[in-house]
Enzyme design. Structure first.
Site, mmCIF file in Angstrom:
data_model
loop_
_atom_site.group_PDB
_atom_site.id
_atom_site.type_symbol
_atom_site.label_atom_id
_atom_site.label_comp_id
_atom_site.label_asym_id
_atom_site.label_seq_id
_atom_site.Cartn_x
_atom_site.Cartn_y
_atom_site.Cartn_z
ATOM 1 N N GLY A 68 -25.155 23.776 -6.872
ATOM 2 C CA GLY A 68 -26.146 24.555 -6.153
ATOM 3 C C GLY A 68 -26.223 24.232 -4.678
ATOM 4 O O GLY A 68 -25.514 23.360 -4.163
ATOM 5 N N SER A 69 -27.122 24.927 -3.983
ATOM 6 C CA SER A 69 -27.207 24.812 -2.524
ATOM 7 C C SER A 69 -27.765 23.474 -2.063
ATOM 8 O O SER A 69 -27.345 22.938 -1.030
ATOM 9 C CB SER A 69 -28.068 25.950 -1.970
ATOM 10 O OG SER A 69 -29.385 25.906 -2.513
ATOM 11 N N LYS A 136 -33.257 25.268 -15.054
ATOM 12 C CA LYS A 136 -32.012 25.197 -14.312
ATOM 13 C C LYS A 136 -31.065 26.269 -14.838
ATOM 14 O O LYS A 136 -31.254 26.775 -15.922
ATOM 15 C CB LYS A 136 -31.367 23.808 -14.459
ATOM 16 C CG LYS A 136 -32.126 22.718 -13.704
ATOM 17 C CD LYS A 136 -31.548 21.334 -13.928
ATOM 18 C CE LYS A 136 -30.076 21.209 -13.644
ATOM 19 N NZ LYS A 136 -29.712 21.614 -12.243
ATOM 20 N N GLU A 145 -24.186 20.940 -16.422
ATOM 21 C CA GLU A 145 -25.227 20.158 -15.765
ATOM 22 C C GLU A 145 -26.000 19.321 -16.781
ATOM 23 O O GLU A 145 -26.296 18.148 -16.541
ATOM 24 C CB GLU A 145 -26.190 21.092 -15.014
ATOM 25 C CG GLU A 145 -25.600 21.714 -13.771
ATOM 26 C CD GLU A 145 -26.508 22.744 -13.141
ATOM 27 O OE1 GLU A 145 -26.285 23.078 -11.970
ATOM 28 O OE2 GLU A 145 -27.439 23.233 -13.817
#
Length: 275
Positions: A68-69, A136, A145
């Site tokens: 992710g970012s 998530k 993850e």
């Protein structure tokens, strides 16, 4: 939206009455405000990531690297510390994106075959509630993850202030991601909606025709739930449905969360102690 931003938007609207020229000015100013808000969120992500890496990563550790970012900033800081402090760090990725970040920064890449037990895993979240239950999977990497987080001795979450909630669903409105075997997406969707209510949609790709396909070659369902649930029970029940690979509900997994705040601080929340 913060109180400060709301007040500023009200002042902008009042300052420019409804005429063609004033609407153009107002659009420009509102665009600048939105740009400033995006920059604020990015700075908040960076502060949370740097603080988490500095507080939880030590020499001679195996570190799980999320997706992710926000995790981009964590890898930036991890690489800085490896260079400056000569740390011996091994990194295990949760996705293709995480793998590429590790390689691009010249960090040591490994996997769960060689390192099945991790010292710490650091990852982002779409939403975090008061007890550190997480949603998530907005990026589609939830299964890998969760595997990496489950193999770690200590799981740390990093996020900006927009992901901080008292209860799941307050901030994140896109639902709980659920990874499914492609042939099962219709019966799984029907079963979840029948048992738990709400709406279940197959996630469609943006830049290509057809559904989103995960790193595991599966589909993603997004379950928009209608009310608060016992998330531990719901997570277990959904995972028992044939065809479900994993859910984006991370319950009783995270030990600590770091939130970059609008005022420049970092708020740290620890998981409640189980009795």
């Amino acid at each position: 939206m913060s109180v400060q931003r709301w007040v500023l938007l009200r002042h902008v609207s009042a300052a420019f009455p409804s005429s063609p020229s004033s609407r153009s000015c107002r659009t420009h100013v509102l665009g600048s405000i939105r740009s400033a808000a995006v920059n604020m969120a990015e700075e908040a992500k960076k502060r949370a990531a740097y603080c988490a890496v500095d507080s939880n990563v030590q020499n001679n550790q195996v570190v799980g690297v999320g997706s992710g970012s926000t995790i981009v900033y964590a890898v930036d800081r991890l690489a800085e510390r490896v260079r400056e402090e000569k740390l011996n760090i091994v990194c295990v990725p949760t996705s293709f994106q995480a793998r590429q970040l590790i390689l691009q920064h010249g960090l040591t890449l490994s996997d769960l075959e060689r390192h099945p037990e991790l010292d710490v895993a650091i990852d982002g979240a779409d939403e975090v509630d008061a007890e550190l239950a997480l949603i998530k999977g907005g990026g589609g990497c939830l299964t890998q993850e969760k595997i990496v987080a489950g193999c770690s001795k200590y799981f740390v979450v990093i996020a900006d202030y927009r992901k901080d909630s008292e209860a799941l669903g307050q901030q994140w409105k896109k639902g709980v991601p659920i990874e499914v075997i492609p042939m099962a997406y219709v019966p799984v969707s029907r079963m979840i909606a029948k048992r738990f209510g709400g709406e279940v949609n197959l996630r469609m790709a943006v830049s290509k025709a057809g559904p989103v396909v995960t790193d595991n070659s599966n589909f993603i369902l997004d379950w928009k739930f209608e009310r608060a649930q016992n998330w531990r029970e719901v997570n277990t029940a959904i995972k028992m449905i044939p065809g479900v690979v994993e859910t984006g509900l991370f319950v009783n997994m995270a030990q600590q969360a770091y939130f970059g705040m609008e005022d420049g601080s970092v708020k740290v929340r620890k998981a409640p102690i189980s009795e």
